[in-house]
Write a protein that holds these residues in place. Structure first.
Motif, PDB file in Angstrom:
ATOM      1  N   ASN A 119       0.839  -1.209   0.000  1.00 20.50           N
ATOM      2  CA  ASN A 119       0.000   0.000   0.000  1.00 20.50           C
ATOM      3  C   ASN A 119       0.873   1.257   0.000  1.00 20.50           C
ATOM      4  O   ASN A 119       0.591   2.215  -0.718  1.00 20.50           O
ATOM      5  CB  ASN A 119      -0.913   0.032   1.233  1.00 20.50           C
ATOM      6  CG  ASN A 119      -2.181  -0.771   1.008  1.00 20.50           C
ATOM      7  OD1 ASN A 119      -2.500  -1.118  -0.128  1.00 20.50           O
ATOM      8  ND2 ASN A 119      -2.889  -1.073   2.081  1.00 20.50           N
ATOM      9  N   LYS A 151       2.079   1.688  -3.428  1.00 20.73           N
ATOM     10  CA  LYS A 151       0.984   2.091  -4.319  1.00 20.73           C
ATOM     11  C   LYS A 151       0.670   3.573  -4.199  1.00 20.73           C
ATOM     12  O   LYS A 151       0.401   4.237  -5.185  1.00 20.73           O
ATOM     13  CB  LYS A 151      -0.297   1.331  -3.939  1.00 20.73           C
ATOM     14  CG  LYS A 151      -0.474  -0.012  -4.586  1.00 20.73           C
ATOM     15  CD  LYS A 151      -1.929  -0.441  -4.359  1.00 20.73           C
ATOM     16  CE  LYS A 151      -2.026  -1.853  -3.872  1.00 20.73           C
ATOM     17  NZ  LYS A 151      -3.385  -2.224  -3.495  1.00 20.73           N
ATOM     18  N   ASP A 192       4.916   6.109   4.972  1.00 18.16           N
ATOM     19  CA  ASP A 192       5.215   6.605   3.629  1.00 18.16           C
ATOM     20  C   ASP A 192       4.990   8.109   3.593  1.00 18.16           C
ATOM     21  O   ASP A 192       4.422   8.692   4.517  1.00 18.16           O
ATOM     22  CB  ASP A 192       4.335   5.889   2.583  1.00 18.16           C
ATOM     23  CG  ASP A 192       2.861   6.188   2.743  1.00 18.16           C
ATOM     24  OD1 ASP A 192       2.471   7.359   2.588  1.00 18.16           O
ATOM     25  OD2 ASP A 192       2.087   5.246   3.039  1.00 18.16           O
ATOM     26  N   GLN A 212     -12.372   1.053  -0.691  1.00 17.57           N
ATOM     27  CA  GLN A 212     -11.318   1.685  -1.498  1.00 17.57           C
ATOM     28  C   GLN A 212     -11.669   3.147  -1.618  1.00 17.57           C
ATOM     29  O   GLN A 212     -12.834   3.488  -1.811  1.00 17.57           O
ATOM     30  CB  GLN A 212     -11.272   1.067  -2.896  1.00 17.57           C
ATOM     31  CG  GLN A 212     -10.740  -0.360  -2.873  1.00 17.57           C
ATOM     32  CD  GLN A 212     -10.693  -0.944  -4.263  1.00 17.57           C
ATOM     33  OE1 GLN A 212     -11.700  -0.990  -4.945  1.00 17.57           O
ATOM     34  NE2 GLN A 212      -9.524  -1.373  -4.669  1.00 17.57           N
ATOM     35  N   SER A 224      -8.340  -4.622  -4.290  1.00 19.49           N
ATOM     36  CA  SER A 224      -9.669  -5.203  -4.119  1.00 19.49           C
ATOM     37  C   SER A 224     -10.357  -4.658  -2.885  1.00 19.49           C
ATOM     38  O   SER A 224     -11.526  -4.920  -2.651  1.00 19.49           O
ATOM     39  CB  SER A 224      -9.542  -6.710  -3.983  1.00 19.49           C
ATOM     40  OG  SER A 224      -8.757  -6.978  -2.846  1.00 19.49           O
ATOM     41  N   LEU A 274      -6.458  -4.369   3.800  1.00 16.71           N
ATOM     42  CA  LEU A 274      -6.385  -3.837   5.166  1.00 16.71           C
ATOM     43  C   LEU A 274      -7.332  -4.554   6.122  1.00 16.71           C
ATOM     44  O   LEU A 274      -7.027  -4.713   7.304  1.00 16.71           O
ATOM     45  CB  LEU A 274      -6.670  -2.339   5.169  1.00 16.71           C
ATOM     46  CG  LEU A 274      -5.503  -1.453   4.719  1.00 16.71           C
ATOM     47  CD1 LEU A 274      -5.897   0.008   4.767  1.00 16.71           C
ATOM     48  CD2 LEU A 274      -4.263  -1.687   5.579  1.00 16.71           C
TER      49      LEU A 274
END
Ligand code: ADP
Length: 513
Positions: A386, A389, A414, A433, A445, A449
């Motif tokens: 994640n 991403k 991040d 999402q 999908s 998490l």
């Protein structure tokens, strides 16, 4: 009764062992035989009465045998029966007279308990019976006004189970009407009781008593021989109802999972089909050599999307197992610091050609800890994937293991796009999402998490997030330290190959890699 001499002997034998009193008298009512219970019944020994006339023996009794009646039997030669009360001990006597063929009479006297004793004994039995059933039972009398309209009701009787089920609400309610008591009962109960009392139609339903958080299976029926009374049978079915709710919830989750996963399966499948079609064209045109680079790309696309499908299926299966309580942890003692550092190292090799950096940091050298390494790896890889991403190019991801006395904290930080404040709570929900219109170089999908949270909770830990939009996010996993007895820390075999495969699967939906 026609009786021979032999029969007479066996009759006497029978009287001797009988608990009822038997007396034999001749035609002049002189007693020729009395068995032992007679002594008990009349308060005299049998020797004292044999040879005496029956009426003399009973002369002093306040409930004498009706001698006239005896003569009548004697003459009519008919069986007679009547009841008398003995004042001797207050018992009721049941008297039967049988003429036998030699002209004698057999008098049988049976003691029967006084009616009051009898009733109170049967009442006691009834109460015991009511109290021994675990279903709550109440008898309710519905009160009608002059126009025969039901206006009120009162509890006439209830058993211990009912008292227990109804709790304090039922104290001192007997024989007082619901209105007197100002019972805070929903009008629903009035309607049910009235309806059953009026129509005689029984009613069965499941009722939720919100105040005490319980569900009851209720059966209300009319008691026909008791006027306007209805019986109410209560059964606590809270456990069953909660279990059913859980099952319904599970079915709902499974359906959701099915719909979402089927939808998500289509994307990689379509990509695989397209790549396959392109390869097909080159093969048919005999132009493989000229398009070698395209073919290699297509092949890689197929491979990556196969990993995506694998990830999706793995996640869906695990989520489904967790929901139905079937996912078991395979606990082993490992040094969590080494374990996470190795993962980060492999990821950093994976990211080598990219403009992203991943750094590992720790405050301890070693922290031995019992966990399911494959599951912890899924958690960490999901958080790292994640972070990749949602990171901006040329940024850094920091993975930190912090050992504390009784816990270990693993954080992944991040400096990416961050998460809107109002979405922070939802991101751990299944299939969540953030707005897909955000152009991002990744797919997902919305299971990751949610699965991460469940896996961490299975280890007895928790996961939290802090994030600022456009500044970045930090996910923190806290796991309690525990170890398994008599087990050495696991030696990692084939660590590299297994981990590379796991990374490929976990990162399969990041296009830029
Ligand atoms: P997905 O497979 O879609 O990534 P996840 O459950 O892993 O599903 O994540 C759910 C959503 O949470 C993501 O779609 C994204 O919107 C948000 N999210 C998760 N991690 C980050 C992160 N590090 N930075 C920004 N947003 C994130």
């Amino acid at each position: 009764m026609d009786i021979s001499k032999n029969d007479m002997t066996s009759l006497i034998d029978f009287f001797e062992i009988n608990s009822d009193a038997f007396i034999i008298v001749n035609q002049k009512l002189v007693i020729s035989y009395a068995n032992l219970p007679v002594e008990n019944y009349l308060g005299v020994t049998r020797d004292q009465i044999i040879g005496r006339r029956l009426q003399d023996v009973f002369k002093n009794s306040q409930n004498p045998l009706d001698v006239k009646k005896l003569y009548k039997v004697l003459n009519k030669r008919e069986t007679q029966h009547w009841e008398a009360f003995s004042n001797l001990d207050g018992w009721r006597m049941d008297i039967n007279i049988y003429p036998i063929n030699n002209g004698e009479l057999v008098i049988k006297i049976t003691k029967i308990k006084q009616m009051e004793d009898f009733l109170s004994e049967s009442e006691e039995k009834y109460q015991n019976l009511l109290n021994s059933i675990d279903q709550g039972l109440a008898i309710v009398e519905v009160i009608f006004d002059k126009e025969s309209t039901p206006v009120d009701f009162k509890y006439e009787e209830f058993n211990q189970a009912f008292e227990k089920l109804a709790g304090s609400q039922i104290n001192n309610v007997l024989d007082k009407t619901a209105k007197d008591l100002q019972l805070n009962l929903e009008s629903f109960w009035f309607q049910v009781y009235e309806n059953v009392a009026l129509t005689g139609q029984p009613k069965r339903f499941v009722y939720e008593e919100k105040k005490i958080n319980k569900w009851f299976d209720v059966y209300v029926f009319k008691i026909y021989f008791e006027g306007n009374k209805v019986g109410v049978l209560f059964n606590d079915v809270t456990e069953r109802v909660l279990h059913n709710h859980k099952l319904e919830e599970l079915i709902k989750i499974q359906d959701e999972l099915y719909v979402n996963v089927s939808h998500e399966l289509k994307t990689p499948l379509n990509v695989i089909f397209s790549a396959n079609q392109l390869m097909d064209v080159y093969l048919r045109n005999d132009s493989v050599e000229n398009n070698k680079d395209d073919l290699i790309d297509s092949n890689n696309i197929i491979k990556q999307n196969c990993y995506r499908l694998t990830k999706l299926i793995n996640n869906a299966v695990d989520l489904s197992k967790i929901n139905s309580g079937l996912l078991m942890l395979n606990l082993v003692n490992i040094n969590i610091v080494d374990f996470i550092e190795n993962i980060v190292q492999l990821v950093s090799e994976y990211l080598k050609t990219k403009d992203l950096k991943i750094i590992f940091d720790t405050n301890v050298e070693e922290k031995i800890f019992a966990c399911d390494p494959d599951k912890i790896e899924r958690v960490v890889l999901n958080l790292i994937s994640n972070a990749i991403k949602f990171s901006n190019p040329n940024s850094e991801i920091l993975v930190r293991v912090q050992g504390k006395d009784d816990k270990v904290e693993i954080s992944v930080k991040d400096t990416g796009i961050g998460i809107e404040k109002q979405n922070l709570e939802c991101i751990f929900n299944k299939f969540y999402q953030e707005d897909k219109s955000l152009s991002r170089s990744a797919e997902g999908s919305g299971i990751g998490l949610s699965l991460t949270k469940s896996l961490v909770e299975l280890h007895g830990g928790n996961v939290n997030v802090k994030s600022i939009v456009n500044e970045g996010s930090i996910f923190m996993v806290e796991l309690p330290i525990r170890t398994i007895e008599s087990q050495k820390p696991r030696v990692q075999t084939n660590f590299y190959n297994n981990r590379v495969e796991a990374i490929r699967i976990e990162f399969s939906d990041i296009y830029s890699i």
